[in-house]
Design a protein around this motif. Structure first.
Motif, PDB file in Angstrom:
ATOM      1  N   ALA A  39       0.823  -1.216   0.000  1.00 31.20           N
ATOM      2  CA  ALA A  39       0.000   0.000   0.000  1.00 31.20           C
ATOM      3  C   ALA A  39       0.858   1.267   0.000  1.00 31.20           C
ATOM      4  O   ALA A  39       0.343   2.372  -0.155  1.00 31.20           O
ATOM      5  CB  ALA A  39      -0.924   0.000   1.214  1.00 31.20           C
ATOM      6  N   GLU A  40       2.175   1.101   0.175  1.00 33.20           N
ATOM      7  CA  GLU A  40       3.053   2.268   0.324  1.00 33.20           C
ATOM      8  C   GLU A  40       3.455   2.846  -1.033  1.00 33.20           C
ATOM      9  O   GLU A  40       3.912   2.127  -1.927  1.00 33.20           O
ATOM     10  CB  GLU A  40       4.315   1.871   1.093  1.00 33.20           C
ATOM     11  CG  GLU A  40       5.256   3.046   1.351  1.00 33.20           C
ATOM     12  CD  GLU A  40       6.560   2.623   1.995  1.00 33.20           C
ATOM     13  OE1 GLU A  40       7.405   3.501   2.248  1.00 33.20           O
ATOM     14  OE2 GLU A  40       6.731   1.408   2.246  1.00 33.20           O
ATOM     15  N   LEU A  41       3.286   4.152  -1.181  1.00 33.27           N
ATOM     16  CA  LEU A  41       3.734   4.847  -2.389  1.00 33.27           C
ATOM     17  C   LEU A  41       5.244   4.993  -2.347  1.00 33.27           C
ATOM     18  O   LEU A  41       5.794   5.604  -1.426  1.00 33.27           O
ATOM     19  CB  LEU A  41       3.074   6.235  -2.474  1.00 33.27           C
ATOM     20  CG  LEU A  41       3.448   7.064  -3.710  1.00 33.27           C
ATOM     21  CD1 LEU A  41       2.844   6.448  -4.972  1.00 33.27           C
ATOM     22  CD2 LEU A  41       2.967   8.511  -3.555  1.00 33.27           C
ATOM     23  N   ARG A  42       5.938   4.425  -3.338  1.00 33.13           N
ATOM     24  CA  ARG A  42       7.403   4.487  -3.374  1.00 33.13           C
ATOM     25  C   ARG A  42       7.919   5.417  -4.463  1.00 33.13           C
ATOM     26  O   ARG A  42       9.070   5.847  -4.418  1.00 33.13           O
ATOM     27  CB  ARG A  42       7.978   3.077  -3.608  1.00 33.13           C
ATOM     28  CG  ARG A  42       7.649   2.084  -2.518  1.00 33.13           C
ATOM     29  CD  ARG A  42       8.255   2.484  -1.180  1.00 33.13           C
ATOM     30  NE  ARG A  42       9.702   2.627  -1.267  1.00 33.13           N
ATOM     31  CZ  ARG A  42      10.562   1.602  -1.123  1.00 33.13           C
ATOM     32  NH1 ARG A  42      10.090   0.381  -0.909  1.00 33.13           N
ATOM     33  NH2 ARG A  42      11.852   1.803  -1.200  1.00 33.13           N
ATOM     34  N   GLY A  43       7.071   5.685  -5.479  1.00 38.25           N
ATOM     35  CA  GLY A  43       7.515   6.555  -6.563  1.00 38.25           C
ATOM     36  C   GLY A  43       6.340   7.160  -7.297  1.00 38.25           C
ATOM     37  O   GLY A  43       5.230   6.610  -7.293  1.00 38.25           O
ATOM     38  N   TYR A  44       6.595   8.304  -7.923  1.00 38.40           N
ATOM     39  CA  TYR A  44       5.550   9.009  -8.680  1.00 38.40           C
ATOM     40  C   TYR A  44       6.202   9.698  -9.870  1.00 38.40           C
ATOM     41  O   TYR A  44       7.295  10.267  -9.761  1.00 38.40           O
ATOM     42  CB  TYR A  44       4.869  10.056  -7.792  1.00 38.40           C
ATOM     43  CG  TYR A  44       4.036  11.071  -8.555  1.00 38.40           C
ATOM     44  CD1 TYR A  44       2.750  10.775  -8.998  1.00 38.40           C
ATOM     45  CD2 TYR A  44       4.547  12.346  -8.839  1.00 38.40           C
ATOM     46  CE1 TYR A  44       1.992  11.697  -9.701  1.00 38.40           C
ATOM     47  CE2 TYR A  44       3.797  13.282  -9.538  1.00 38.40           C
ATOM     48  CZ  TYR A  44       2.527  12.956  -9.968  1.00 38.40           C
ATOM     49  OH  TYR A  44       1.777  13.879 -10.664  1.00 38.40           O
ATOM     50  N   ALA A  45       5.515   9.613 -11.021  1.00 46.25           N
ATOM     51  CA  ALA A  45       5.982  10.322 -12.214  1.00 46.25           C
ATOM     52  C   ALA A  45       4.815  11.074 -12.821  1.00 46.25           C
ATOM     53  O   ALA A  45       3.681  10.587 -12.833  1.00 46.25           O
ATOM     54  CB  ALA A  45       6.563   9.345 -13.240  1.00 46.25           C
ATOM     55  N   GLN A  46       5.108  12.267 -13.330  1.00 50.67           N
ATOM     56  CA  GLN A  46       4.105  13.084 -14.000  1.00 50.67           C
ATOM     57  C   GLN A  46       4.586  13.384 -15.412  1.00 50.67           C
ATOM     58  O   GLN A  46       5.673  13.931 -15.599  1.00 50.67           O
ATOM     59  CB  GLN A  46       3.891  14.387 -13.233  1.00 50.67           C
ATOM     60  CG  GLN A  46       2.825  15.289 -13.835  1.00 50.67           C
ATOM     61  CD  GLN A  46       2.678  16.590 -13.046  1.00 50.67           C
ATOM     62  OE1 GLN A  46       2.890  17.684 -13.592  1.00 50.67           O
ATOM     63  NE2 GLN A  46       2.339  16.499 -11.765  1.00 50.67           N
ATOM     64  N   LEU A  47       3.774  13.000 -16.397  1.00 51.23           N
ATOM     65  CA  LEU A  47       4.100  13.240 -17.804  1.00 51.23           C
ATOM     66  C   LEU A  47       3.216  14.364 -18.316  1.00 51.23           C
ATOM     67  O   LEU A  47       1.995  14.244 -18.354  1.00 51.23           O
ATOM     68  CB  LEU A  47       3.871  11.964 -18.620  1.00 51.23           C
ATOM     69  CG  LEU A  47       4.098  12.061 -20.132  1.00 51.23           C
ATOM     70  CD1 LEU A  47       5.576  12.281 -20.452  1.00 51.23           C
ATOM     71  CD2 LEU A  47       3.581  10.797 -20.833  1.00 51.23           C
ATOM     72  N   ASP A  48       3.848  15.463 -18.712  1.00 50.09           N
ATOM     73  CA  ASP A  48       3.136  16.623 -19.250  1.00 50.09           C
ATOM     74  C   ASP A  48       3.650  16.825 -20.677  1.00 50.09           C
ATOM     75  O   ASP A  48       4.724  17.387 -20.885  1.00 50.09           O
ATOM     76  CB  ASP A  48       3.400  17.851 -18.380  1.00 50.09           C
ATOM     77  CG  ASP A  48       2.632  19.074 -18.834  1.00 50.09           C
ATOM     78  OD1 ASP A  48       1.817  18.956 -19.770  1.00 50.09           O
ATOM     79  OD2 ASP A  48       2.849  20.165 -18.260  1.00 50.09           O
ATOM     80  N   GLY A  49       2.881  16.345 -21.651  1.00 53.75           N
ATOM     81  CA  GLY A  49       3.387  16.352 -23.022  1.00 53.75           C
ATOM     82  C   GLY A  49       4.466  15.308 -23.165  1.00 53.75           C
ATOM     83  O   GLY A  49       4.210  14.109 -23.033  1.00 53.75           O
ATOM     84  N   THR A  50       5.701  15.750 -23.398  1.00 58.91           N
ATOM     85  CA  THR A  50       6.840  14.819 -23.440  1.00 58.91           C
ATOM     86  C   THR A  50       7.799  15.052 -22.275  1.00 58.91           C
ATOM     87  O   THR A  50       8.862  14.449 -22.211  1.00 58.91           O
ATOM     88  CB  THR A  50       7.627  14.981 -24.764  1.00 58.91           C
ATOM     89  OG1 THR A  50       8.093  16.332 -24.867  1.00 58.91           O
ATOM     90  CG2 THR A  50       6.757  14.646 -25.957  1.00 58.91           C
TER      91      THR A  50
END
Length: 273
Positions: free
Chosen positions: A42-53
């Motif tokens: 349940a633990e968030l270990r990573g996050y990525a945000q893609l805005d266009g390229t």
């Protein structure tokens, strides 16, 4: 949004630098960007945000690698924030090349600031929400016409900042002449009490009036009056005139952000101190 912010705060404590840009943080709930997460249970270990390229990514090295695998060829431009970030070495190992350098500069506000007079007919006042948005957007677009992100700000981008808890119109200084906005210095105060030259811009039609130095000093005085003892700002390494202005007023390089580009593109020299 809160879960990602908590992860970003933890990584900032580890690396000494926010791992996500201000723009990325304002888009945590936006449908205009793609959001990808890496979890362990349940633990968030990573996050990525893609805005266009363009990608912003946060997490430990293993999670960042996993997120980059998920994004694959969609990730053409990726930012690494700060020299201690694990993102840069991972990108370099994957064949990405450094194509842009953004320096974080700092100076003490305990040192005296010089007096910089205003040109004749120029006055300084605070930004008025609900009144000054269009005038500011016009000057911002003109001042940053060649800037990859700042010059493209929209009314929605401005409104998102005005809704942030840190927004203070008293720290958003506008320079006017003959009733027309010709420059601005928008300051910000971080949760740890460090001030920021958030955005400083001058209408190209008003160049030659010494507005940049005059606005800079007045914004720094505002931050000092609000109790800040240190101030930071971000400046693109390619903006030589801005670098010279800030160095003249006692700023020095503190840390560095790098934009990495996928594929075989020319590398830029490592100009970090």
């Amino acid at each position: 949004g809160g879960e990602v912010q908590a992860l970003a705060d933890a990584v900032e404590s580890r690396d000494g630098q926010p791992p996500l840009s201000d723009q990325a943080l304002t888009q945590l709930q936006s449908d205009a960007a793609r959001h990808v997460v890496a979890r362990e249970g349940a633990e968030l270990r990573g996050y990525a945000q893609l805005d266009g390229t363009s990608v912003e990514v946060v997490g430990d090295a293993g999670s960042v690698a996993e997120l980059l695998d998920v994004l694959g060829d969609e990730a053409q431009l990726v930012w690494s924030h700060g020299r201690l970030s694990p993102v840069g070495p991972l990108l370099e190992a994957r064949g990405f090349r450094r194509t842009r350098v953004l320096h974080q500069l700092r100076r003490s506000l305990l040192d005296a600031l010089p007096d910089v007079p205003l040109a004749g007919g120029v006055t300084i006042r605070d930004f008025v929400p609900g009144v000054d948005e269009q005038a500011w957007l016009r000057v911002n677009a003109a001042a940053f016409a060649t800037h990859a992100e700042q010059g493209r700000w929209t009314e929605a981008d401005l409104a998102a900042r005005e809704a942030e808890p840190w927004f203070d119109p008293a720290g958003f200084l506008l320079a006017e002449r003959d009733g027309t906005v010709i420059g601005f210095h928008w300051t910000k105060i971080h949760g740890d009490g460090v001030g920021e030259v958030y955005v400083l811009g001058v209408d190209p039609a008003a160049q030659g009036l010494g507005l940049g130095p005059a606005l800079l000093v007045r914004g720094l005085r505002h931050l000092t009056e609000r109790g800040c003892s240190e101030v930071l700002l971000y400046v693109d390494e390619s903006n030589g005139s801005a670098m010279r202005l800030y160095e003249r007023f006692g700023f020095h390089t503190y840390d560095t952000d790098v934009q990495w580009t996928a594929g075989a593109v020319p590398d830029i020299p490592d100009a970090t101190p």
